[in-house]
Design a protein around this motif. Structure first.
Motif, PDB file in Angstrom:
ATOM      1  N   VAL A  24       0.835  -1.205   0.000  1.00 51.70           N
ATOM      2  CA  VAL A  24       0.000   0.000   0.000  1.00 51.70           C
ATOM      3  C   VAL A  24       0.871   1.256   0.000  1.00 51.70           C
ATOM      4  O   VAL A  24       0.618   2.210  -0.749  1.00 51.70           O
ATOM      5  N   GLN A  25       1.917   1.267   0.834  1.00 53.16           N
ATOM      6  CA  GLN A  25       2.778   2.451   0.918  1.00 53.16           C
ATOM      7  C   GLN A  25       3.450   2.749  -0.429  1.00 53.16           C
ATOM      8  O   GLN A  25       3.527   3.905  -0.863  1.00 53.16           O
ATOM      9  N   LYS A  26       3.942   1.695  -1.098  1.00 51.51           N
ATOM     10  CA  LYS A  26       4.619   1.898  -2.386  1.00 51.51           C
ATOM     11  C   LYS A  26       3.646   2.379  -3.459  1.00 51.51           C
ATOM     12  O   LYS A  26       3.992   3.200  -4.305  1.00 51.51           O
ATOM     13  N   SER A  27       2.430   1.859  -3.422  1.00 50.05           N
ATOM     14  CA  SER A  27       1.457   2.278  -4.431  1.00 50.05           C
ATOM     15  C   SER A  27       1.020   3.719  -4.208  1.00 50.05           C
ATOM     16  O   SER A  27       0.793   4.460  -5.171  1.00 50.05           O
ATOM     17  N   ILE A  28       0.917   4.142  -2.944  1.00 49.58           N
ATOM     18  CA  ILE A  28       0.581   5.539  -2.644  1.00 49.58           C
ATOM     19  C   ILE A  28       1.677   6.456  -3.200  1.00 49.58           C
ATOM     20  O   ILE A  28       1.401   7.492  -3.804  1.00 49.58           O
ATOM     21  N   ALA A  29       2.930   6.031  -3.007  1.00 43.88           N
ATOM     22  CA  ALA A  29       4.057   6.838  -3.499  1.00 43.88           C
ATOM     23  C   ALA A  29       4.095   6.875  -5.026  1.00 43.88           C
ATOM     24  O   ALA A  29       4.526   7.861  -5.623  1.00 43.88           O
ATOM     25  N   ALA A  30       3.616   5.804  -5.686  1.00 41.45           N
ATOM     26  CA  ALA A  30       3.700   5.711  -7.149  1.00 41.45           C
ATOM     27  C   ALA A  30       2.755   6.675  -7.863  1.00 41.45           C
ATOM     28  O   ALA A  30       3.062   7.157  -8.951  1.00 41.45           O
ATOM     29  N   LYS A  31       1.569   6.928  -7.268  1.00 43.74           N
ATOM     30  CA  LYS A  31       0.590   7.874  -7.848  1.00 43.74           C
ATOM     31  C   LYS A  31       0.257   7.525  -9.307  1.00 43.74           C
ATOM     32  O   LYS A  31       0.408   8.346 -10.213  1.00 43.74           O
ATOM     33  N   LYS A  32      -0.208   6.311  -9.536  1.00 46.91           N
ATOM     34  CA  LYS A  32      -0.497   5.864 -10.897  1.00 46.91           C
ATOM     35  C   LYS A  32      -2.003   5.859 -11.201  1.00 46.91           C
ATOM     36  O   LYS A  32      -2.838   5.811 -10.298  1.00 46.91           O
ATOM     37  N   ARG A  33      -2.306   5.895 -12.495  1.00 50.77           N
ATOM     38  CA  ARG A  33      -3.690   5.921 -12.987  1.00 50.77           C
ATOM     39  C   ARG A  33      -4.037   4.526 -13.506  1.00 50.77           C
ATOM     40  O   ARG A  33      -3.422   4.047 -14.456  1.00 50.77           O
ATOM     41  N   ILE A  34      -5.015   3.894 -12.884  1.00 48.80           N
ATOM     42  CA  ILE A  34      -5.348   2.503 -13.209  1.00 48.80           C
ATOM     43  C   ILE A  34      -6.778   2.442 -13.739  1.00 48.80           C
ATOM     44  O   ILE A  34      -7.714   2.929 -13.085  1.00 48.80           O
ATOM     45  N   VAL A  35      -6.952   1.813 -14.900  1.00 44.07           N
ATOM     46  CA  VAL A  35      -8.286   1.693 -15.485  1.00 44.07           C
ATOM     47  C   VAL A  35      -8.927   0.373 -15.061  1.00 44.07           C
ATOM     48  O   VAL A  35      -8.273  -0.673 -15.012  1.00 44.07           O
ATOM     49  N   LEU A  36     -10.223   0.441 -14.743  1.00 42.09           N
ATOM     50  CA  LEU A  36     -10.994  -0.728 -14.318  1.00 42.09           C
ATOM     51  C   LEU A  36     -12.149  -0.908 -15.302  1.00 42.09           C
ATOM     52  O   LEU A  36     -13.179  -0.224 -15.201  1.00 42.09           O
ATOM     53  N   PRO A  37     -11.987  -1.792 -16.278  1.00 42.85           N
ATOM     54  CA  PRO A  37     -13.007  -1.943 -17.320  1.00 42.85           C
ATOM     55  C   PRO A  37     -14.365  -2.426 -16.801  1.00 42.85           C
ATOM     56  O   PRO A  37     -15.382  -2.162 -17.427  1.00 42.85           O
ATOM     57  N   GLU A  38     -14.365  -3.149 -15.679  1.00 40.55           N
ATOM     58  CA  GLU A  38     -15.630  -3.656 -15.117  1.00 40.55           C
ATOM     59  C   GLU A  38     -16.202  -2.610 -14.151  1.00 40.55           C
ATOM     60  O   GLU A  38     -16.457  -2.876 -12.983  1.00 40.55           O
ATOM     61  N   GLY A  39     -16.415  -1.411 -14.683  1.00 43.51           N
ATOM     62  CA  GLY A  39     -16.687  -0.248 -13.843  1.00 43.51           C
ATOM     63  C   GLY A  39     -18.013  -0.230 -13.140  1.00 43.51           C
ATOM     64  O   GLY A  39     -18.203   0.564 -12.205  1.00 43.51           O
ATOM     65  N   ASP A  40     -18.972  -1.079 -13.552  1.00 41.80           N
ATOM     66  CA  ASP A  40     -20.271  -1.084 -12.868  1.00 41.80           C
ATOM     67  C   ASP A  40     -20.435  -2.295 -11.952  1.00 41.80           C
ATOM     68  O   ASP A  40     -21.515  -2.521 -11.411  1.00 41.80           O
ATOM     69  N   GLU A  41     -19.361  -3.071 -11.769  1.00 45.32           N
ATOM     70  CA  GLU A  41     -19.406  -4.252 -10.904  1.00 45.32           C
ATOM     71  C   GLU A  41     -19.257  -3.790  -9.441  1.00 45.32           C
ATOM     72  O   GLU A  41     -18.327  -3.032  -9.129  1.00 45.32           O
ATOM     73  N   PRO A  42     -20.149  -4.191  -8.519  1.00 43.09           N
ATOM     74  CA  PRO A  42     -20.167  -3.623  -7.158  1.00 43.09           C
ATOM     75  C   PRO A  42     -18.854  -3.722  -6.392  1.00 43.09           C
ATOM     76  O   PRO A  42     -18.425  -2.749  -5.761  1.00 43.09           O
ATOM     77  N   ARG A  43     -18.186  -4.889  -6.437  1.00 41.45           N
ATOM     78  CA  ARG A  43     -16.919  -5.024  -5.697  1.00 41.45           C
ATOM     79  C   ARG A  43     -15.861  -4.087  -6.264  1.00 41.45           C
ATOM     80  O   ARG A  43     -15.060  -3.495  -5.532  1.00 41.45           O
ATOM     81  N   THR A  44     -15.871  -3.956  -7.593  1.00 44.30           N
ATOM     82  CA  THR A  44     -14.901  -3.086  -8.263  1.00 44.30           C
ATOM     83  C   THR A  44     -15.140  -1.630  -7.884  1.00 44.30           C
ATOM     84  O   THR A  44     -14.191  -0.869  -7.648  1.00 44.30           O
ATOM     85  N   ILE A  45     -16.412  -1.228  -7.821  1.00 46.00           N
ATOM     86  CA  ILE A  45     -16.745   0.153  -7.435  1.00 46.00           C
ATOM     87  C   ILE A  45     -16.259   0.427  -6.015  1.00 46.00           C
ATOM     88  O   ILE A  45     -15.650   1.470  -5.742  1.00 46.00           O
ATOM     89  N   GLN A  46     -16.509  -0.513  -5.107  1.00 40.99           N
ATOM     90  CA  GLN A  46     -16.076  -0.307  -3.723  1.00 40.99           C
ATOM     91  C   GLN A  46     -14.555  -0.253  -3.617  1.00 40.99           C
ATOM     92  O   GLN A  46     -13.996   0.593  -2.905  1.00 40.99           O
ATOM     93  N   ALA A  47     -13.875  -1.140  -4.337  1.00 34.95           N
ATOM     94  CA  ALA A  47     -12.404  -1.144  -4.318  1.00 34.95           C
ATOM     95  C   ALA A  47     -11.856   0.163  -4.886  1.00 34.95           C
ATOM     96  O   ALA A  47     -10.895   0.739  -4.350  1.00 34.95           O
ATOM     97  N   ALA A  48     -12.475   0.658  -5.961  1.00 35.29           N
ATOM     98  CA  ALA A  48     -12.034   1.921  -6.569  1.00 35.29           C
ATOM     99  C   ALA A  48     -12.219   3.076  -5.597  1.00 35.29           C
ATOM    100  O   ALA A  48     -11.362   3.962  -5.488  1.00 35.29           O
ATOM    101  N   ALA A  49     -13.347   3.071  -4.868  1.00 33.29           N
ATOM    102  CA  ALA A  49     -13.612   4.134  -3.891  1.00 33.29           C
ATOM    103  C   ALA A  49     -12.555   4.130  -2.788  1.00 33.29           C
ATOM    104  O   ALA A  49     -12.055   5.184  -2.373  1.00 33.29           O
ATOM    105  N   ILE A  50     -12.176   2.932  -2.322  1.00 41.26           N
ATOM    106  CA  ILE A  50     -11.148   2.813  -1.278  1.00 41.26           C
ATOM    107  C   ILE A  50      -9.801   3.308  -1.808  1.00 41.26           C
ATOM    108  O   ILE A  50      -9.120   4.108  -1.171  1.00 41.26           O
ATOM    109  N   CYS A  51      -9.427   2.825  -2.989  1.00 44.18           N
ATOM    110  CA  CYS A  51      -8.124   3.204  -3.559  1.00 44.18           C
ATOM    111  C   CYS A  51      -8.049   4.705  -3.820  1.00 44.18           C
ATOM    112  O   CYS A  51      -7.015   5.336  -3.570  1.00 44.18           O
ATOM    113  N   GLN A  52      -9.133   5.270  -4.323  1.00 41.09           N
ATOM    114  CA  GLN A  52      -9.144   6.704  -4.631  1.00 41.09           C
ATOM    115  C   GLN A  52      -9.047   7.533  -3.354  1.00 41.09           C
ATOM    116  O   GLN A  52      -8.267   8.479  -3.271  1.00 41.09           O
TER     117      GLN A  52
END
Length: 713
Positions: A395-423
């Motif tokens: 988690v610490q390394k990914s925070i430092a990396a500041k990268k843009r990640i695309v999630l093609p399954e954008g309307d899938e509930p688990r993916t939405i929740q994971a994206a909200a946490i990561c963002q």
């Protein structure tokens, strides 16, 4: 050996959470921490609650505490010395296998007034440093400090060299948003400015608290979101019987609402996580709850009070909700009595609620001052990459990396929740490919708070932009019509965004197969210059160490040259995530003990890998036990730099690799992170279709780190 005793100022300070949180904080620093509760204060209980939770969470063994009955009997007989001797014996049992031991002290109560004085002599008996644990209110600094001071007097005063610091738990009066944070992950959430302000207020009347000699090592907010019981925890408390148990062990009560007036004025209460309480003759409430459930709103449950439970005809109308797992209870108590009883429910974590215990543990851990931990340990341990440390570093390394990640399954509930946490945590800037109105609807139904800067792109609005570029990238293989058709697939669309450097990585697979995720990457991203193939690794989070398994997902039957390349790719992946690779080339034979084409392939792959990368520790062929068990390794491959110490395992084919990883994952009940693809020009990663939200979050983090590593090359 370092021993830290946690001494509470009284009841309800969150002592169990503090103990487990400190164990986890040490794990995140690579320290193998043990746990000891010498004395139980639970009457007539065969298993101690904190001890059981530690076993569940850490996958480590500890000893059972001395029972409360024995404690009271021996104290009444004046046998304190014998009790302390027994506590030391238990301590020594655990000390054999750990660098640091966290000890949970006795809680002073009106029943057990002896606890504070006994903690003082326990600290001496175990030669322990002491952390005073207290609840706090930032609006009442003097009252908070008085509680700490009272406990310090029992321990010989603040000048006592054993006193190492103060940990404030369940702190009230902090800004509201401090508790509205995702608790899935564990990077530092320390409230540094709030802590400094609170310490300054305390020092106006108690100058020694927060000083260099008595530091405040953490200020942990009270979090109502972490004090939520499951609906299964409520039944006995309100003398209720199940009409439908459904998902009672998974659904949590975030809020509860009494429905008393006309249903049309109460519909705003039917939201995710709500416990609906109503008289059982209110059929309209039962039907409204059923309709909400069918509309995708996961209510915590429904409690019907008084009278008798609904008849079979009414319940027949609710079959869809029942099939969706809606928990329904009936209690003979009145509606008011039910609500009153639920308001008195204990905040203690039940023994079997390991999900909540894990969240609370990480939440507490993330508020502890890491610098203080390092200082108190003072080099008295050997760091190791434990699973907790791996996740923390990830988690610490990914925070430092500041990268843009695309999630093609954008309307899938688990993916939405994971994206909200990561963002919200800065793990990655996430891009959801989906219609914004659909994402908002799913989030609302599941009570997911979408960060304001979470990017949602409607595929229909951008698809046409990629047609010419895709035809160009696949020149001679597809035309415009075919490109337009393939771009209907959001995985292909996301891969095009990655190919054109509009995003740094892609994560898919929650609803797509591995082939669906990987095929566009092969066609559009292609392999990195140094490699001829794409392979995969799993990070296996075993209790004491993280292993890397490759290849368990992509290549069915690699030849010797390909197997050598997989070994090199896997070693580089291990290094990228803080693992110093010791690579075992796995076979059914160790050394020259067996013969056959399969053994020869592994031997040749080992030779090629050593030749290409003389800087790596590689050995093979090795049987799995010779690679992983020190005594077997010394016997079967004496002198090998890898045997018995391997942490990167390269399997000869997909059949062996996939079978082994799943067998270890299920039989040993360990977390596996992956598969992470390696060898591509840009990072694309696949999910299991059964992935949990945590799995998706960690895969997004992995992808961000891969992108950073590739950018640095």
């Amino acid at each position: 050996m370092k021993t830290i005793l946690l001494v509470p100022t009284g009841e309800g300070v969150g002592l169990t959470s503090a103990s487990l949180g400190l164990v986890y904080a040490l794990e995140c620093q690579g320290v193998k921490a043990g746990f000891l509760k010498p004395f139980s204060q639970e009457k007539n209980q065969p298993t101690d609650r904190t001890t059981a939770l530690y076993r569940h969470l850490s996958n480590n063994e500890t000893v059972e505490p001395i029972t409360y009955e024995s404690l009271i009997q021996q104290i009444s007989l004046g046998e304190s010395d014998e009790l302390l001797e027994e506590a030391v014996r238990l301590h020594r049992q655990i000390a054999k296998q750990h660098d640091v031991i966290i000890v949970e002290g006795l809680v002073p109560t009106s029943r057990d007034a002896f606890a504070s004085d006994f903690n003082a002599i326990l600290a001496k008996a175990l030669d322990a440093q002491v952390i005073v644990v207290s609840n706090a209110d930032v609006n009442q600094p003097a009252v908070t400090a008085d509680k700490v001071d009272t406990q310090l007097r029992h321990l010989g005063g603040a000048a006592n060299d054993r006193i190492a610091g103060v940990l404030f738990m369940r702190t009230k009066g902090l800004p509201e948003d401090s508790e509205q944070i995702p608790v899935t992950l564990d990077p530092s959430l320390r409230l540094i400015s709030d802590t400094n302000e609170f310490v300054a207020s305390i020092q106006k009347t108690h100058a020694h608290i927060g000083s260099e000699n008595l530091p405040v090592i953490g200020l942990v907010p009270f979090s109502s979101t972490l004090s939520v019981p499951r609906i299964s925890d409520l039944a006995a408390h309100i003398s209720a019987e199940w009409i439908n148990q459904g998902e009672a062990s998974q659904r949590r009560v975030l809020h509860s609402s009494l429905i008393a007036s006309n249903i049309e004025h109460e519909l705003n209460k039917f939201v995710a996580g709500e416990l609906i309480i109503s008289a059982s003759d209110r059929i309209d409430v039962l039907l409204a709850s059923s309709l909400a459930s069918c509309n995708g709103i996961p209510l915590a449950g429904l409690v019907l009070t008084e009278h008798h439970e609904p008849n079979a005809t009414v319940l027949a109308f609710c079959q869809s909700a029942i099939k969706n797992g809606l928990p329904i209870l009936h209690t003979p108590l009145s509606t008011f009595e039910t609500a009153q009883s639920l308001s008195n429910l204990s905040n203690e974590i039940p023994v079997d609620d390991t999900e909540r215990a894990e969240q609370v543990t990480r939440f507490v851990s993330s508020h502890i001052n890491v610098d203080w931990l390092v200082q108190i340990l003072n080099g008295s341990y050997k760091p190791r990459l434990s699973p907790s440390a791996f996740r923390h570093e990830l988690v610490q390394k990914s925070i430092a990396a500041k990268k843009r990640i695309v999630l093609p399954e954008g309307d899938e509930p688990r993916t939405i929740q994971a994206a909200a946490i990561c963002q919200s945590r800065g793990i990655a800037h996430c891009v959801l490919l989906a219609k914004p109105e659909v994402v908002i609807e799913v989030a609302k139904a599941r009570n997911i708070e979408l960060p304001h800067d979470l990017e949602i792109i409607d595929p229909d609005l951008i698809r046409e932009n990629y047609v010419p570029k895709m035809v160009e990238l696949r020149k001679g293989k597809i035309n415009e019509l075919q490109a337009r058709e393939q771009l209907q697939d959001t995985v292909v669309l996301g891969t095009m965004m990655l190919a054109l450097d509009q995003v740094d990585g892609l994560v898919s697979g929650a609803v797509h197969t591995t082939a669906n995720t990987v095929r566009p990457a092969f066609q559009l991203i292609k392999t990195a210059p140094d490699y001829s193939l794409v392979s995969s690794v799993f990070f296996m989070l075993l209790p004491d160490e993280v292993y890397v398994y490759g290849d368990c997902a992509i290549n069915p039957d690699p030849d010797a040259e390909q197997l050598a390349e997989i070994a090199i790719q896997s070693a580089d992946s291990a290094k990228a995530f803080g693992i110093d690779p010791r690579i075992a080339m796995i076979s059914y034979s160790t050394g020259t003990s067996g013969t056959g084409a399969d053994v020869e392939k592994v031997a040749e792959a080992t030779r090629i890998a050593k030749e290409r990368r003389p800087d790596l520790l590689i050995d093979g062929p090795l049987q799995y036990d010779a690679a992983s068990v020190e005594s077997v390794g010394q016997s079967k491959a004496p002198g090998s730099p890898v045997a018995g110490r391997a942490n990167v395992f390269i399997f000869p084919d997909l059949n062996t690799g996939n079978t082994t990883y799943k067998a270890v994952q299920r039989a040993a009940n360990v977390v596996s992170v992956g598969p992470m693809l390696q060898g591509l020009n840009k990072p694309v990663n696949d999910l299991s279709r059964g992935a949990l939200v945590d799995d998706i979050v960690f895969t997004i983090a992995l992808t961000a780190i891969q992108a950073e590593q590739q950018a640095a090359q």
